[in-house]
Motif scaffolding. Structure first.
Motif, PDB file in Angstrom:
ATOM      1  N   LEU A 108       0.848  -1.178   0.000  1.00  0.00           N
ATOM      2  CA  LEU A 108       0.000   0.000   0.000  1.00  0.00           C
ATOM      3  C   LEU A 108       0.884   1.228   0.000  1.00  0.00           C
ATOM      4  N   GLU A 109       0.379   2.321  -0.543  1.00  0.00           N
ATOM      5  CA  GLU A 109       1.086   3.597  -0.520  1.00  0.00           C
ATOM      6  C   GLU A 109       0.224   4.569   0.266  1.00  0.00           C
ATOM      7  N   SER A 110       0.851   5.181   1.260  1.00  0.00           N
ATOM      8  CA  SER A 110       0.159   6.184   2.058  1.00  0.00           C
ATOM      9  C   SER A 110       1.177   7.230   2.479  1.00  0.00           C
ATOM     10  N   MET A 111       0.877   8.477   2.230  1.00  0.00           N
ATOM     11  CA  MET A 111       1.758   9.591   2.568  1.00  0.00           C
ATOM     12  C   MET A 111       3.182   9.372   2.044  1.00  0.00           C
ATOM     13  N   LYS A 112       3.247   8.887   0.791  1.00  0.00           N
ATOM     14  CA  LYS A 112       4.507   8.658   0.074  1.00  0.00           C
ATOM     15  C   LYS A 112       5.375   7.573   0.706  1.00  0.00           C
ATOM     16  N   MET A 113       4.761   6.712   1.509  1.00  0.00           N
ATOM     17  CA  MET A 113       5.462   5.569   2.109  1.00  0.00           C
ATOM     18  C   MET A 113       4.845   4.280   1.576  1.00  0.00           C
ATOM     19  N   GLU A 114       5.679   3.254   1.380  1.00  0.00           N
ATOM     20  CA  GLU A 114       5.208   1.933   0.968  1.00  0.00           C
ATOM     21  C   GLU A 114       5.016   1.080   2.218  1.00  0.00           C
ATOM     22  N   ILE A 115       3.822   0.544   2.391  1.00  0.00           N
ATOM     23  CA  ILE A 115       3.509  -0.265   3.560  1.00  0.00           C
ATOM     24  C   ILE A 115       3.157  -1.669   3.089  1.00  0.00           C
ATOM     25  N   PRO A 116       3.958  -2.675   3.489  1.00  0.00           N
ATOM     26  CA  PRO A 116       3.641  -4.047   3.088  1.00  0.00           C
ATOM     27  C   PRO A 116       2.477  -4.603   3.894  1.00  0.00           C
ATOM     28  N   VAL A 117       1.681  -5.435   3.238  1.00  0.00           N
ATOM     29  CA  VAL A 117       0.601  -6.172   3.897  1.00  0.00           C
ATOM     30  C   VAL A 117       0.998  -7.647   3.821  1.00  0.00           C
ATOM     31  N   ALA A 118       1.139  -8.270   4.995  1.00  0.00           N
ATOM     32  CA  ALA A 118       1.634  -9.643   5.064  1.00  0.00           C
ATOM     33  C   ALA A 118       0.518 -10.632   5.359  1.00  0.00           C
ATOM     34  N   ALA A 119       0.751 -11.883   4.960  1.00  0.00           N
ATOM     35  CA  ALA A 119      -0.193 -12.961   5.249  1.00  0.00           C
ATOM     36  C   ALA A 119      -0.135 -13.301   6.734  1.00  0.00           C
TER      37      ALA A 119
END
Length: 74
Positions: free
Chosen positions: A34-45
């Motif tokens: 995901l991208e939020s406020m110019k940061m990449e945030i991983p979503v894990a299983a």
């Protein structure tokens, strides 16, 4: 078999889908970014399983709490 609905913990947009329906994943594998406020945030299983359905496309906006994908375990 149980289905787990993986939800977004933040509002943002789907930057990159890393796993597709039919892909087997291990616990903690990254499913999408995901991208939020110019940061990449991983979503894990949360558990090992198989991706059943991805509910958003790259570039789409998501809200906190939206179900991003469905993971079948067991």
């Amino acid at each position: 078999m149980a289905d787990i609905r993986v939800k977004s913990e933040i509002a943002g947009s789907v930057w990159k889908i890393l796993k597709r329906p039919g892909d087997a994943v291990a616990a903690e594998d990254e499913l999408l970014l995901l991208e939020s406020m110019k940061m990449e945030i991983p979503v894990a299983a949360p558990r090992a399983g198989t991706v059943q359905e991805v509910l958003f496309a790259e570039g789409e906006t998501v809200a906190e709490g939206d179900v991003l994908l469905v993971l079948r375990t067991g």
